[in-house]
Enzyme design. Sequence first.
Site, mmCIF file in Angstrom:
data_model
loop_
_atom_site.group_PDB
_atom_site.id
_atom_site.type_symbol
_atom_site.label_atom_id
_atom_site.label_comp_id
_atom_site.label_asym_id
_atom_site.label_seq_id
_atom_site.Cartn_x
_atom_site.Cartn_y
_atom_site.Cartn_z
ATOM 1 N N LYS A 179 -35.133 17.753 45.842
ATOM 2 C CA LYS A 179 -36.117 16.668 45.902
ATOM 3 C C LYS A 179 -35.397 15.383 46.303
ATOM 4 O O LYS A 179 -34.775 14.718 45.483
ATOM 5 C CB LYS A 179 -36.823 16.462 44.563
ATOM 6 C CG LYS A 179 -38.016 15.515 44.736
ATOM 7 C CD LYS A 179 -38.369 14.737 43.510
ATOM 8 C CE LYS A 179 -37.438 13.613 43.184
ATOM 9 N NZ LYS A 179 -37.417 12.515 44.156
ATOM 10 N N GLY A 231 -28.293 10.043 39.927
ATOM 11 C CA GLY A 231 -29.180 8.885 39.917
ATOM 12 C C GLY A 231 -28.836 7.961 38.778
ATOM 13 O O GLY A 231 -27.704 7.954 38.286
ATOM 14 N N SER A 232 -29.831 7.217 38.334
ATOM 15 C CA SER A 232 -29.576 6.195 37.323
ATOM 16 C C SER A 232 -29.372 6.814 35.938
ATOM 17 O O SER A 232 -29.863 7.914 35.651
ATOM 18 C CB SER A 232 -30.755 5.229 37.278
ATOM 19 O OG SER A 232 -31.915 5.926 36.909
ATOM 20 N N THR A 233 -28.689 6.082 35.085
ATOM 21 C CA THR A 233 -28.465 6.549 33.720
ATOM 22 C C THR A 233 -29.795 6.672 32.979
ATOM 23 O O THR A 233 -29.992 7.616 32.205
ATOM 24 C CB THR A 233 -27.499 5.591 32.999
ATOM 25 O OG1 THR A 233 -26.228 5.670 33.673
ATOM 26 C CG2 THR A 233 -27.304 5.968 31.541
ATOM 27 N N ALA A 235 -32.826 7.464 34.156
ATOM 28 C CA ALA A 235 -33.498 8.716 34.540
ATOM 29 C C ALA A 235 -32.703 9.910 34.010
ATOM 30 O O ALA A 235 -33.288 10.904 33.554
ATOM 31 C CB ALA A 235 -33.648 8.792 36.048
ATOM 32 N N GLY A 236 -31.378 9.806 34.032
ATOM 33 C CA GLY A 236 -30.531 10.888 33.537
ATOM 34 C C GLY A 236 -30.784 11.199 32.070
ATOM 35 O O GLY A 236 -30.801 12.364 31.658
ATOM 36 N N GLU A 253 -24.864 13.114 37.261
ATOM 37 C CA GLU A 253 -23.956 12.121 37.866
ATOM 38 C C GLU A 253 -24.704 10.805 37.841
ATOM 39 O O GLU A 253 -25.648 10.613 38.604
ATOM 40 C CB GLU A 253 -23.629 12.519 39.311
ATOM 41 C CG GLU A 253 -22.946 13.865 39.458
ATOM 42 C CD GLU A 253 -21.498 13.853 39.045
ATOM 43 O OE1 GLU A 253 -21.009 12.807 38.557
ATOM 44 O OE2 GLU A 253 -20.845 14.894 39.198
ATOM 45 N N CYS A 289 -21.946 4.361 43.346
ATOM 46 C CA CYS A 289 -21.816 4.488 41.890
ATOM 47 C C CYS A 289 -20.401 4.244 41.363
ATOM 48 O O CYS A 289 -20.224 3.763 40.264
ATOM 49 C CB CYS A 289 -22.280 5.879 41.487
ATOM 50 S SG CYS A 289 -21.456 7.173 42.442
ATOM 51 N N GLU A 388 -24.851 -2.188 35.483
ATOM 52 C CA GLU A 388 -24.631 -1.845 36.878
ATOM 53 C C GLU A 388 -25.572 -2.679 37.747
ATOM 54 O O GLU A 388 -26.787 -2.634 37.567
ATOM 55 C CB GLU A 388 -24.922 -0.349 37.072
ATOM 56 C CG GLU A 388 -24.626 0.119 38.468
ATOM 57 C CD GLU A 388 -24.923 1.604 38.652
ATOM 58 O OE1 GLU A 388 -26.022 2.035 38.284
ATOM 59 O OE2 GLU A 388 -24.051 2.313 39.175
HETATM 60 P P1 NAD Z 1 -33.092 6.854 40.151
HETATM 61 O O1 NAD Z 1 -32.595 7.436 38.898
HETATM 62 O O2 NAD Z 1 -34.206 5.892 40.085
HETATM 63 O O3 NAD Z 1 -33.583 8.009 41.133
HETATM 64 C C1 NAD Z 1 -32.735 9.074 41.522
HETATM 65 C C2 NAD Z 1 -33.591 10.275 41.869
HETATM 66 O O4 NAD Z 1 -34.203 10.774 40.701
HETATM 67 C C3 NAD Z 1 -34.729 9.990 42.846
HETATM 68 O O5 NAD Z 1 -34.903 11.131 43.655
HETATM 69 C C4 NAD Z 1 -35.911 9.802 41.906
HETATM 70 O O6 NAD Z 1 -37.142 10.071 42.543
HETATM 71 C C5 NAD Z 1 -35.614 10.807 40.825
HETATM 72 N N1 NAD Z 1 -36.109 10.515 39.485
HETATM 73 C C6 NAD Z 1 -36.202 9.316 38.874
HETATM 74 N N2 NAD Z 1 -36.645 9.471 37.614
HETATM 75 C C7 NAD Z 1 -36.798 10.800 37.416
HETATM 76 C C8 NAD Z 1 -37.208 11.598 36.303
HETATM 77 N N3 NAD Z 1 -37.529 11.056 35.139
HETATM 78 N N4 NAD Z 1 -37.235 12.930 36.453
HETATM 79 C C9 NAD Z 1 -36.878 13.509 37.614
HETATM 80 N N5 NAD Z 1 -36.511 12.801 38.707
HETATM 81 C C10 NAD Z 1 -36.458 11.470 38.601
HETATM 82 O O7 NAD Z 1 -31.813 6.238 40.862
HETATM 83 P P2 NAD Z 1 -31.725 5.490 42.261
HETATM 84 O O8 NAD Z 1 -32.149 4.082 42.059
HETATM 85 O O9 NAD Z 1 -32.377 6.287 43.335
HETATM 86 O O10 NAD Z 1 -30.148 5.565 42.537
HETATM 87 C C11 NAD Z 1 -29.256 4.628 42.062
HETATM 88 C C12 NAD Z 1 -28.533 5.123 40.830
HETATM 89 O O11 NAD Z 1 -27.858 6.340 41.103
HETATM 90 C C13 NAD Z 1 -27.457 4.177 40.373
HETATM 91 O O12 NAD Z 1 -27.515 4.022 38.978
HETATM 92 C C14 NAD Z 1 -26.173 4.875 40.752
HETATM 93 O O13 NAD Z 1 -25.064 4.528 40.008
HETATM 94 C C15 NAD Z 1 -26.537 6.291 40.589
HETATM 95 N N6 NAD Z 1 -25.641 7.134 41.372
HETATM 96 C C16 NAD Z 1 -24.718 7.906 40.720
HETATM 97 C C17 NAD Z 1 -23.827 8.678 41.444
HETATM 98 C C18 NAD Z 1 -22.810 9.529 40.758
HETATM 99 O O14 NAD Z 1 -22.307 10.441 41.374
HETATM 100 N N7 NAD Z 1 -22.479 9.289 39.515
HETATM 101 C C19 NAD Z 1 -23.875 8.677 42.817
HETATM 102 C C20 NAD Z 1 -24.808 7.863 43.449
HETATM 103 C C21 NAD Z 1 -25.695 7.105 42.705
#
Ligand code: NAD
Length: 481
Positions: A179, A231-233, A235-236, A253, A289, A388
């Site tokens: 996705k 993605g973001s902490t 959402a993680g 991640e 990140c 961040e």
């Molecule tokens: P985000 O968490 O908003 O979204 C990331 C992805 O997750 C998107 O595809 C989004 O649609 C999906 N998503 C969001 N909430 C969800 C949920 N509850 N359930 C399932 N899917 C969900 O993050 P973003 O703004 O797109 O990306 C930026 C963040 O990603 C930053 O915090 C950055 O540090 C992190 N990041 C981490 C790494 C790493 O390897 N550690 C690499 C790149 C980016």
Amino acid sequence: MNLRYDTFFIGGTWVRPATDRVIIPVNASTEEQLGQVPEGAEADIDAAVAAARQAFDDPSGWSSWEPARRADVMDRLADAIDRRADGFVERVSAQNGMPVAVARQLETGYPSAVLRYYAGLARAAEFTETRAGLFGGSIQVRRVPVGVVAAIVPWNFPQALSMFKIAPAMATGCTLVIKPSPETVLDAYLLAEAMEEAGVPAGVVNIVPGGREVGAYLVAHPQVDKVAFTGSTAAGRTIAETCGRLLRPVTLELGGKSAAIVLDDADLDLAKIGEGLFGSTLLNNGQTCFLGTRVLAPRSRYAEVVDAFTALAGSLTVGDAGDATTQIGPMATARQRDRVESYIAKGRGEGARITVGGGRPAGLERGWFVQPTVFADVDNGSVIAQEEIFGPVLSLIPYDDVDHAVRIANDSDFGLGGTVWTSDPERGAAVAHRVRTGTIGVNRYIPDPAAPFGGVKASGLGRELGPEGLAGYQQTQTVYV
Ligand code: NAD
């Protein structure tokens, strides 16, 4: 660019969406619309998961193939990606504002290198090991694929971060539903076209773009066996809760706020270290990140470090991401620029001193640009040092001695990347060993496909890349013979 797609890549073919909802990607540098793709709904996720399930469960299918046979498909896919290099560069950079020079390096050559690396591992890895039992007999320890993987990726490095999941999953015999983020969908279609050309068997990789609701639906889908999320902490944490309830393996991640520790013997000549400093503190407009956005400077050379970072940030060419000379492009979205600007306002409010930047660049009225910005005299306890920002904003923090620097580096919720700058690499490595982080570099930083990448604390769980990355897509099955 006006690219229109009206189907999803599911089960190796192009399938009509369940609803007529659409995503309209926008050029981050010009705010122009770039085309249109369908937005995934729950029924589309159901179809994609069913296709991945069927491909995985087929007794003579993908997961039962000899690893070397899967590796041949992966090599063909890498070739098909390389043939589309220009398209990936153009699409990624238009959508998320990544300068084309960065996109060429990290969003085409890098993903295909990861794929070829894992094809090599698939050929070489021992998927079954036989051991002598402690109580007699022999024991087979089989590393079997975990099953159907839900892979959820962000917009900042959409192709590289997808490939961190696709390559080890394919190597082990898993199948996937990917996705992509709504901000970066057009490159995902190019990847689907590469899959089709390379003859990736039907259902092994399925791609459904959509927002967070559809992502959450995919994470909790009863037919999914493992979740891989970048993605973001915030959402993680939500995803981890779901996976905890379901007892579903998950790799996370997440965000970072890493430290760049400048030791008192560092060579601060930008002609020598400027490129390395840029790549490890400001890469991709600060939307990376692992960047060392907290720069820790020894009091004995504090003014010099402030001058070096001020000169570095002030020298960067800011402009349209599609321009070959651009070093800093726009933020990926208007929302992201608002967020970065709100942190700059917080930094000012907290009494930190701006030495360069702090506003919007002149002459760039369209697009979501922010000037590369350096704050000096930052307290590590302040908001701009702890949260961040995900933009081209650095916080310079003075330290008294190395113990103090290490304490500051470790005084963070995050632990993803970091660097140590020194003219004595051995001393640098000794300092690096004391930092609580998943990865760290001495006088350089770039995630290498051959080594595990990931974070500790709020930066995530599990590792991607390297031979270690295979384990995230495998379970062991023990057979007492
Ligand atoms: P985000 O968490 O908003 O979204 C990331 C992805 O997750 C998107 O595809 C989004 O649609 C999906 N998503 C969001 N909430 C969800 C949920 N509850 N359930 C399932 N899917 C969900 O993050 P973003 O703004 O797109 O990306 C930026 C963040 O990603 C930053 O915090 C950055 O540090 C992190 N990041 C981490 C790494 C790493 O390897 N550690 C690499 C790149 C980016």
